[in-house]
Design a protein around this motif. Structure first.
Motif, mmCIF file in Angstrom:
data_model
loop_
_atom_site.group_PDB
_atom_site.id
_atom_site.type_symbol
_atom_site.label_atom_id
_atom_site.label_comp_id
_atom_site.label_asym_id
_atom_site.label_seq_id
_atom_site.Cartn_x
_atom_site.Cartn_y
_atom_site.Cartn_z
ATOM 1 N N THR A 507 0.929 -1.058 -0.011
ATOM 2 C CA THR A 507 -0.078 -0.122 -0.151
ATOM 3 C C THR A 507 0.940 1.196 0.058
ATOM 4 O OG1 THR A 507 -1.723 -1.097 1.403
ATOM 5 C CG2 THR A 507 -1.777 1.245 1.095
ATOM 6 N N PRO A 508 0.988 2.026 -1.118
ATOM 7 C CA PRO A 508 1.539 3.347 -1.088
ATOM 8 C C PRO A 508 0.804 4.204 -0.251
ATOM 9 C CG PRO A 508 0.740 2.934 -2.930
ATOM 10 C CD PRO A 508 0.275 1.759 -2.183
ATOM 11 N N GLY A 509 1.327 5.350 0.317
ATOM 12 C CA GLY A 509 0.490 6.327 0.904
ATOM 13 C C GLY A 509 1.371 7.294 1.769
ATOM 14 N N VAL A 510 0.787 8.401 1.908
ATOM 15 C CA VAL A 510 1.594 9.694 2.750
ATOM 16 C C VAL A 510 0.619 10.011 3.645
ATOM 17 C CG1 VAL A 510 2.824 11.679 2.703
ATOM 18 C CG2 VAL A 510 3.093 9.990 0.734
ATOM 19 N N LYS A 511 0.824 9.961 4.800
ATOM 20 C CA LYS A 511 -0.038 10.655 5.971
ATOM 21 C C LYS A 511 0.796 12.066 6.284
ATOM 22 C CE LYS A 511 -1.446 10.153 10.697
ATOM 23 N NZ LYS A 511 -1.700 9.100 11.859
ATOM 24 N N LEU A 512 0.027 13.302 6.299
ATOM 25 C CA LEU A 512 0.526 14.573 6.513
ATOM 26 C C LEU A 512 0.395 14.852 7.958
ATOM 27 C CD1 LEU A 512 -0.238 16.242 3.116
ATOM 28 C CD2 LEU A 512 1.774 15.161 3.945
ATOM 29 N N ASP A 513 1.303 15.415 8.903
ATOM 30 C CA ASP A 513 1.035 16.210 9.910
ATOM 31 C C ASP A 513 0.612 17.580 9.766
ATOM 32 O OD1 ASP A 513 1.332 13.597 11.383
ATOM 33 O OD2 ASP A 513 3.332 14.205 11.374
ATOM 34 N N SER A 514 1.326 18.130 8.708
ATOM 35 C CA SER A 514 1.182 19.423 8.187
ATOM 36 C C SER A 514 1.219 19.575 6.543
ATOM 37 C CB SER A 514 2.433 20.431 8.933
ATOM 38 O OG SER A 514 2.016 21.575 8.483
ATOM 39 N N PRO A 515 0.156 19.997 6.017
ATOM 40 C CA PRO A 515 -1.086 20.441 6.687
ATOM 41 C C PRO A 515 -2.140 19.312 6.985
ATOM 42 C CG PRO A 515 -1.291 20.709 4.362
ATOM 43 C CD PRO A 515 -0.024 20.339 4.717
ATOM 44 N N ALA A 533 5.589 8.560 5.290
ATOM 45 C CA ALA A 533 5.175 7.743 4.220
ATOM 46 C C ALA A 533 5.372 6.260 4.414
ATOM 47 C CB ALA A 533 5.964 8.247 3.049
ATOM 48 N N THR A 534 4.429 5.570 3.945
ATOM 49 C CA THR A 534 4.923 4.134 3.778
ATOM 50 C C THR A 534 5.768 3.509 2.607
ATOM 51 O OG1 THR A 534 2.890 3.762 2.503
ATOM 52 C CG2 THR A 534 2.541 3.742 4.938
ATOM 53 N N THR A 535 5.744 4.363 1.753
ATOM 54 C CA THR A 535 6.568 4.194 0.600
ATOM 55 C C THR A 535 7.462 5.275 0.149
ATOM 56 O OG1 THR A 535 4.765 4.485 -0.910
ATOM 57 C CG2 THR A 535 5.227 2.081 -0.258
ATOM 58 N N ASP A 536 8.457 5.021 -0.642
ATOM 59 C CA ASP A 536 9.017 6.092 -1.092
ATOM 60 C C ASP A 536 8.016 6.943 -2.251
ATOM 61 O OD1 ASP A 536 11.333 5.158 -0.291
ATOM 62 O OD2 ASP A 536 12.087 4.396 -2.043
ATOM 63 N N PHE A 537 8.176 8.318 -2.166
ATOM 64 C CA PHE A 537 7.333 9.187 -2.856
ATOM 65 C C PHE A 537 7.857 10.434 -3.419
ATOM 66 C CE2 PHE A 537 7.096 11.053 1.160
ATOM 67 C CZ PHE A 537 6.713 12.681 0.981
ATOM 68 N N TYR A 538 7.019 11.172 -4.255
ATOM 69 C CA TYR A 538 7.543 12.456 -5.217
ATOM 70 C C TYR A 538 6.925 13.465 -4.566
ATOM 71 C CZ TYR A 538 10.948 9.534 -7.966
ATOM 72 O OH TYR A 538 11.725 8.746 -8.174
ATOM 73 N N ILE A 539 7.104 14.656 -4.566
ATOM 74 C CA ILE A 539 6.634 15.794 -4.459
ATOM 75 C C ILE A 539 6.869 16.870 -5.585
ATOM 76 C CG2 ILE A 539 6.129 16.174 -1.786
ATOM 77 C CD1 ILE A 539 8.434 17.836 -1.522
ATOM 78 N N THR A 540 5.734 17.114 -6.262
ATOM 79 C CA THR A 540 5.760 18.047 -7.320
ATOM 80 C C THR A 540 5.374 19.488 -6.979
ATOM 81 O OG1 THR A 540 5.651 16.390 -8.812
ATOM 82 C CG2 THR A 540 5.317 18.127 -9.911
ATOM 83 N N TYR A 541 6.029 20.587 -7.353
ATOM 84 C CA TYR A 541 5.590 21.791 -6.845
ATOM 85 C C TYR A 541 5.915 22.897 -7.936
ATOM 86 C CZ TYR A 541 9.828 22.149 -4.515
ATOM 87 O OH TYR A 541 11.262 22.082 -4.437
#
Length: 695
Positions: A507-515, A533-541
């Motif tokens: 299961t991929p996923g990212v739990k955020l504390d902020s925001p 994060a439960t897996t590696d991930f990317y952020i795009t901005y």
């Protein structure tokens, strides 16, 4: 005794021997017999008997006995369906056209050709049963015939295990006759019909019936007549299906290769058992038309590369219900997913969950069902019925590709399937085997093989909470989940190559504390993203970058585990509607979450004045360009600038109101200027200036 004339003059009369109070039923049965005899005479050629008898018998006989030109019928079988004793399961109802068709066919063949030898039951009972099935197909449509064949195949597999299977030619036990000769036998005849073709099959049977009428015949005799009619050697067929024990397990696979005009695709057909058959293969196109070709029994290739002017989406074995194919077979590549392929299967029915009487949810489910009905009509020109879950029976579940609206606790069919499929969607998330894709407040859609018929598919939809009527017809995944509150989504595959190999997705996923929510409030141009994060991930901005600088958005890799990332956001009019995207991917699933930027405070960029006079510089001379700038909040001395020459990548932002360019080559050039204030607002709309370097 009463003589009943045949209005079609196929036979001269039917004589009814029975009680006067059964006369009306005797007339109805006689009328049905006239119709059946007319069909059998037209198909098999041998003249129908000129005199036919229907004889009422005591109930102790418990079944209809078929003899040449006569039926012996127990008294209770004359009753109407609603009048019958429902508890007496042994007496079959003559109002059932399938049963009467088989009995009259048994009377026909039993009195025409007398099968002998160890295969006698196959020549008599199996051929009679298949003849009755042919009549039902002619009277009620091919789909009814296929349904009867499917039932026969399923019942045979349920009652005969592979380790206990015996050749048809060796069956003598009375308790085995029905399952082998009324279930498997008709399927053997139907497979033979598909091997040699319609015309040859019926021509061969006519020749067989005509040549051996009133005589004894063997398997060799019927084989020879069918071989003559078709021009094909059929010894292998009868040896395999009458003298050996076995069944078929075939897998078909489809791959669309790159390119168009024409489209090219690869089809693989693989046998998993020693038994083999030639098949007709259907290729389904995006416009729902079908192109077919024959796959020969002795074809040395396990795969073929073909082409078509139309775009194909999948392939199937033609009429798999008419073969002794096991449930382990993959007979239609569309049943392997993804969801977008599901809608090319056809034979749909939409079942709404009744929600245990919750009127509000029933109304929501009905709205979602109506949306599916319109979607199927719009994209595929299909008119699909909508029913309530409680109105479908066990045969319906086997017959259709099901679209089930409602959750496991709300749709009774999905609840019935819940312990038979490895997927469950509930308030905690989606469970696949022992793995859960967490998050409450989820809605979603997924496909799974139908537990009642593994050659069909169940699509379960729980998007009735939505107000956007989420469209599922083009989803190129096996499941799609979306969080009602945050909007984050998870989509992916349960299986890729084998429908029986179900993978519990990592299961991929990212739990955020902020925001905490999906909105980033920006007072400055920096923000700290924190979470786990439960897996590696990317952020795009900074997705407005291509508009401003012509460069791609920032995309950064974040490893699994706790993280804290400081992000510098660009501001200004080009970035007002910007967002941050979080995405993570495993072999079977993709997680996506979008966070919107909410810029607070001043968003006006600095105002810049750049002289537009074209200037010339001598080769080797420094090119010096000056400008002026102001901002309604940032001091002039704190405004920073970047520039680019001839559409090259811009420099880093720095303070100062002059650019000194060295080593510029001879020719005309363009100077582009950018300005950024203390809040990160960028002015990217300053008109460029031109200059020239000469010798």
């Amino acid at each position: 005794m009463l003589k009943i004339e045949d209005p079609k003059k196929v036979i001269s009369k039917t004589t009814f021997f029975g009680a006067k109070d059964k006369l009306d039923r005797g007339k109805e049965i006689s009328s049905a017999i006239f119709d059946l005899l007319a069909y059998y005479e037209s198909v098999f050629g041998t003249p129908a008997p000129k005199n036919y008898m229907v004889i009422q018998m005591p109930d102790k006989f418990k079944t209809v006995i078929a003899e040449r030109a006569s039926l012996f019928i127990p008294t209770a079988a004359f009753a109407k369906v609603e009048e019958k004793d429902k508890k007496d399961k042994k007496i079959l109802d003559l109002a059932d056209p399938e049963y009467l068709a088989e009995r009259v066919a048994s009377s026909w063949w039993g009195g025409t050709v007398f099968g002998v030898g160890p295969e006698a039951e196959f020549l008599n009972t199996s051929l009679s049963t298949y003849s009755g099935i042919l009549y039902i197909g002619q009277k009620f449509g091919e789909s009814k015939m296929i349904e009867m064949l499917r039932k026969a195949r399923v019942e045979y597999f349920e009652k005969v295990q592979p380790k206990d299977e015996k050749p048809l030619s060796s069956i003598t036990q009375e308790d085995k006759l029905d399952i082998y000769f009324r279930k498997k036998g008709p399927l053997v005849f139907h497979m033979l019909r598909q091997v040699i073709g319609e015309a040859s099959f019926f021509k061969g049977l006519k020749n067989y019936a005509g040549k051996f009428a009133g005589k004894f015949a063997t398997i060799s005799d019927i084989s020879q007549e069918l071989s003559k009619a078709s021009g094909m050697k059929l010894d292998w067929f009868f040896e395999q299906w009458v003298n050996q024990a076995g069944r078929l397990t075939y897998n078909i696979d489809f791959v669309l290769t790159p390119g168009r005009n024409p489209y090219k695709y690869k089809i693989t057909l693989e046998s998993k058992t020693p038994f083999k058959m030639p098949f007709k293969i259907d290729v389904i196109m995006t416009d729902r038309t079908v192109e077919s070709f024959d796959w020969d029994l002795n074809d040395p290739d396990m795969e073929k590369i073909l082409s078509s002017k139309k775009e194909p989406v999948g392939a199937r074995i033609h009429n798999p219900e008419g073969y002794i194919l096991t449930d382990e077979s993959i007979v239609n590549t569309l049943t392997k997913g993804p969801i977008s392929n599901f809608f090319y299967l056809g034979n749909f029915i939409i079942a709404e969950g009744t929600w245990q009487g919750n009127e509000l949810m029933v109304k929501a489910a009905d709205a979602r069902a109506q949306f599916y009905k319109k979607m199927l009509k719009k994209y595929y020109n299909l008119d699909v019925p909508i029913v309530l879950d409680k109105d479908l029976n066990s045969e319906d579940l086997k017959k259709y590709n099901l679209i089930l609206i409602g959750c496991t606790g709300c749709n009774s069919i999905l609840y019935y399937f819940s312990d038979k499929i490895p997927v469950k969607l509930n308030q905690e998330g989606m469970h696949v085997h022992d793995t859960m894709i967490p998050n409450p407040e989820r809605e979603g859609v997924y496909i799974v093989p139908n537990p009642s018929n593994p050659w069909s598919i169940v699509l379960a939809d729980e998007f009735f909470y939505s107000t956007d009527n989420f469209d599922t017809h083009n989803l190129n995944v096996d499941y799609y989940l979306r969080n009602l509150k945050t909007g984050d989504s998870t989509k992916g595959y349960f299986h890729k190559f084998d429908k029986n190999l179900w993978e519990a997705p990592v299961t991929p996923g990212v739990k955020l504390d902020s925001p905490k929510n999906n909105q980033i409030e920006m007072f400055e141009n920096t923000f700290t993203l924190k979470g786990n994060a439960t897996t590696d991930f990317y952020i795009t901005y900074n997705q407005g970058n291509p508009k401003v600088f012509g460069t791609p958005p920032n995309r950064e890799f974040i490893p699994a585990g706790p993280f804290e990332k400081k992000i510098d956001f660009l501001r200004g009019k080009e970035f007002v509607n910007d967002s941050l995207i979080i995405d993570s991917k495993t072999q079977f699933a993709t997680y996506t979450r979008v966070l919107k930027l909410d810029f607070r405070g001043e968003i006006e960029p600095p105002k810049i004045k750049l002289p537009q006079v074209v200037r010339r510089f001598k080769l080797g001379q420094d090119v010096v360009i000056d400008w002026e700038a102001t901002d309604n909040e940032t001091f002039e001395s704190d405004i920073q600038f970047a520039w680019s020459i001839d559409r090259s990548s811009p420099t880093q932002f720095a303070k100062g109101k002059r650019a000194t360019l060295k080593g510029i080559k001879v020719g005309k050039h363009t100077f582009k200027l950018y300005g950024i204030d203390a809040r990160g607002n960028i002015n990217a709309s300053v008109p460029p200036v031109s200059f020239e370097v000469v010798k």
